[in-house]
Scaffold this active site. Structure first.
Site, mmCIF file in Angstrom:
data_model
loop_
_atom_site.group_PDB
_atom_site.id
_atom_site.type_symbol
_atom_site.label_atom_id
_atom_site.label_comp_id
_atom_site.label_asym_id
_atom_site.label_seq_id
_atom_site.Cartn_x
_atom_site.Cartn_y
_atom_site.Cartn_z
ATOM 1 N N LYS A 189 0.857 -1.187 0.000
ATOM 2 C CA LYS A 189 0.000 0.000 0.000
ATOM 3 C C LYS A 189 0.895 1.239 0.000
ATOM 4 C CE LYS A 189 -1.839 2.856 2.743
ATOM 5 N NZ LYS A 189 -1.730 4.039 1.862
ATOM 6 N N GLY A 242 6.844 5.139 8.109
ATOM 7 C CA GLY A 242 5.981 6.307 8.222
ATOM 8 C C GLY A 242 6.163 6.970 9.571
ATOM 9 N N SER A 243 5.135 7.660 9.999
ATOM 10 C CA SER A 243 5.258 8.446 11.228
ATOM 11 C C SER A 243 5.193 7.552 12.468
ATOM 12 C CB SER A 243 4.133 9.472 11.277
ATOM 13 O OG SER A 243 2.890 8.800 11.279
ATOM 14 N N THR A 244 5.748 8.039 13.541
ATOM 15 C CA THR A 244 5.740 7.295 14.808
ATOM 16 C C THR A 244 4.305 7.111 15.288
ATOM 17 O OG1 THR A 244 7.965 7.980 15.378
ATOM 18 C CG2 THR A 244 6.532 7.390 17.220
ATOM 19 N N GLU A 245 3.483 8.126 15.054
ATOM 20 C CA GLU A 245 2.086 8.045 15.490
ATOM 21 C C GLU A 245 1.359 6.873 14.801
ATOM 22 O OE1 GLU A 245 0.154 11.713 14.671
ATOM 23 O OE2 GLU A 245 -1.793 10.875 15.192
ATOM 24 N N GLY A 247 2.801 4.387 13.348
ATOM 25 C CA GLY A 247 3.513 3.176 13.759
ATOM 26 C C GLY A 247 2.911 2.576 15.020
ATOM 27 N N GLU A 264 9.829 1.501 10.606
ATOM 28 C CA GLU A 264 10.807 2.572 10.331
ATOM 29 C C GLU A 264 10.074 3.880 10.508
ATOM 30 O OE1 GLU A 264 13.828 2.088 9.896
ATOM 31 O OE2 GLU A 264 14.028 0.045 9.157
ATOM 32 N N CYS A 298 13.383 11.239 6.715
ATOM 33 C CA CYS A 298 13.274 10.744 8.097
ATOM 34 C C CYS A 298 14.568 10.947 8.861
ATOM 35 C CB CYS A 298 12.878 9.275 8.085
ATOM 36 S SG CYS A 298 13.946 8.288 7.038
ATOM 37 N N GLU A 397 9.368 16.264 15.117
ATOM 38 C CA GLU A 397 9.800 16.118 13.734
ATOM 39 C C GLU A 397 9.031 17.117 12.867
ATOM 40 O OE1 GLU A 397 8.618 12.561 11.580
ATOM 41 O OE2 GLU A 397 10.659 12.380 10.827
#
Ligand code: NAD
Length: 493
Positions: A189, A242-245, A247, A264, A298, A397
């Site tokens: 995706k 992608g973003s930590t959120e 993730g 990641e 990143c 970030e």
């Protein structure tokens, strides 16, 4: 064949049809849902793209399972390597077209997509083509009534690859190349802002000879297609960038069926300049560390720690470079700073700049939105000086061309400040003192440390994060572990 960036800027681009790529065919999405991807430099629509729903994701997963139980599951490791190599050749023969497609979809300069993104993807495909027939188990010195014990390394099964919009083609290849080399089937995706090169790549994979279902692509939103993939009981592994959120959400979703996970995530990487560094090289490294890829990187060196005694001199050198960096048409071969990926992203970055000013940072350069002929999500390259490490602009970030400059005086102090972050993706160290360089590299909490260099990636070197920058590694032989299960086999007398 290509003649380089000028040819890429003029390349003829083929947009994929508004269909999903399942079982080596273009497939109509259930309900015929489409979204439109735009050129962030002109705000013009590029083409409609199919949006997958949960039923479509299921179709793709079933195609992947059928591939594993059929022709793809029977493809030998060496043949998998040949197929990846053939795919690399095909990508290479379309290098200009893919570079321009990436530039149109993402807003990055054609100079970058032609000389970094697409060549990087080709190189990673070839690197994992080489690994395909070298993934082996071990014989084991066990005790007991056995003539032999050994391990097998086997594919995990159906892998869901979920990628972000900042390096669409490279991030795709970093996942699908090791996954396919190890014999998995993939459902990918791509990010909604930038799905085009992944769709073209999948079409090329079929042309290279990958059997139906080995690689499927289901564009769509994170909330629909992404969530459905993560929840699907027959997906064995999720590889997410992608973003930590997001993730965190994926980790929770994957817990339900105990999926294997690689994450990641975000970063706020320190780039540390000691007074004994080659300051011209360090200024160049600080500049490319934050402005390469519009800072939508990143591992961007977004916190620049400068030893106080050389702060003024380094800032002068950095300013001299930054003043010459003017946002421009990403399609122009001379452009080095393109458009941010979307209006939302541009506005978010502007918001951070305002927050920085409110907290007392000084805008040494830039800080303003720019347009070209009244269009596009461009932003001036921005230097924020006098930043403290506990300010929002040093902790969150920003994901744009904004550098936070933070002075320091002692080695121990800068190591502590650099590590005072929830992230731990990458770091840079600039010094001529070899002992200090290695000592600081060892003490930094980061998955990658560059010494007297920044933003360098190689397929042979594992890449990934400490702390909330994620876990697991992409690239290198480490990525092979992420896409295989280990099985111990005991052979009795
Ligand atoms: P994002 O997290 O918003 O989206 C990434 C992908 O996840 C997209 O394909 C999105 O559609 C999908 N997604 C969103 N919600 C989902 C959900 N609930 N379930 C499943 N999938 C979902 O990130 P982005 O804005 O596309 O990219 C920027 C971020 O990516 C930054 O934080 C950046 O640091 C990070 N990034 C990390 C690396 C790395 O290697 N560590 C590399 C590139 C980007």
């Amino acid at each position: 064949m290509s003649t380089g960036v000028a040819a890429a800027a003029q390349a003829e681009v083929r947009f994929p049809p508004p269909r999903l790529w399942i079982g080596n065919e273009w497939v109509e999405p259930e309900g015929g849902s489409v979204f439109v991807t735009e050129n962030p430099a002109t705000e013009e629509p590029l083409c409609p793209v199919a949006a997958a729903g949960a039923g479509d994701v299921d179709r793709a997963v079933q195609a992947a399972r059928a591939a594993l139980g059929g022709a793809w599951g029977e493809t030998s490791p060496r043949e998998r390597g040949r197929l990846l190599w053939r795919l690399a050749d095909l990508v290479e023969s379309h290098i200009d077209e893919l570079a321009l497609l990436e530039t149109l979809d993402n807003g990055k300069p054609i100079f970058e997509s032609r000389y970094v993104d697409v060549p990087g993807a080709i190189e990673a495909l070839r690197y994992y083509a080489g690994w395909a027939d070298k993934v082996t188990g071990r014989t084991l010195p066990v005790e007991g009534p056995f003539v032999l014990a050994y391990t097998l390394r086997q594919p995990v099964g159906v892998v869901a690859a979920i990628t972000p919009w900042n390096f669409p083609l490279i991030q795709t290849v970093w996942k699908i190349a090791p996954a396919l080399a190890c014999g998995n089937a993939v459902v990918h995706k791509p990010a909604s802002y930038t799905p085009l090169t992944a769709l073209r790549l999948a079409e090329m994979a079929a042309a290279a000879g990958f059997p139906p279902g080995a690689l499927n692509v289901v564009p769509g939103s994170g909330s629909a297609a992404g969530t459905a993939l993560v929840a699907h009981p027959q997906v064995a592994k999720v590889s997410f960038t992608g973003s930590t959120e997001v993730g965190r959400t994926i980790l929770r979703g994957a817990a339900e069926t105990i999926k294997r996970i690689t994450l990641e995530l975000g970063g706020k990487s320190p780039n540390i300049v000691f007074a004994d560094a080659d300051l011209d090289a360090a200024a160049k490294g600080a500049y490319t560390g934050i402005f390469y890829g519009k800072g939508e990187v990143c591992a961007a060196g977004s916190r620049l720690f400068v030893e106080e005694t050389v702060h003024a001199e380094l800032m002068e050198k950095l300013l001299a470079r930054t003043r010459r960096l003017v946002p421009g048409d990403p399609r122009d071969p001379r452009t080095r700073l393109g458009a941010l990926v979307s209006r939302t992203q541009r506005d978010s970055v502007l918001h951070y700049i305002e927050e920085g000013k409110r907290e007392g940072a000084r805008v040494a350069w830039g800080g303003e939105a720019v347009s070209i002929d009244g269009k596009g999500w461009f932003l001036q390259p921005t230097l924020l000086d006098g930043v403290h490490n506990d300010m929002v602009v040093a902790q969150e970030e920003i994901f744009g061309p904004v550098l936070a400059v933070i002075p320091f005086t002692r080695v121990d102090e800068v190591v502590e400040l650099a590590n005072a972050s929830i992230y731990g993706l990458a770091a840079g160290v600039w010094t001529r003192d070899v002992g200090k360089a290695h000592d600081v590299a060892r003490r930094l909490q980061a998955g990658t440390v560059w010494i007297n260099q920044y933003n360098w990636y190689d397929s042979a070197a594992p890449f990934g994060g400490f702390k909330q920058s994620g876990f697991g590694r992409e690239l290198g032989r480490e990525a092979l572990d992420a896409y295989t299960e280990v099985k111990s086999v005991y052979v009795g007398r």
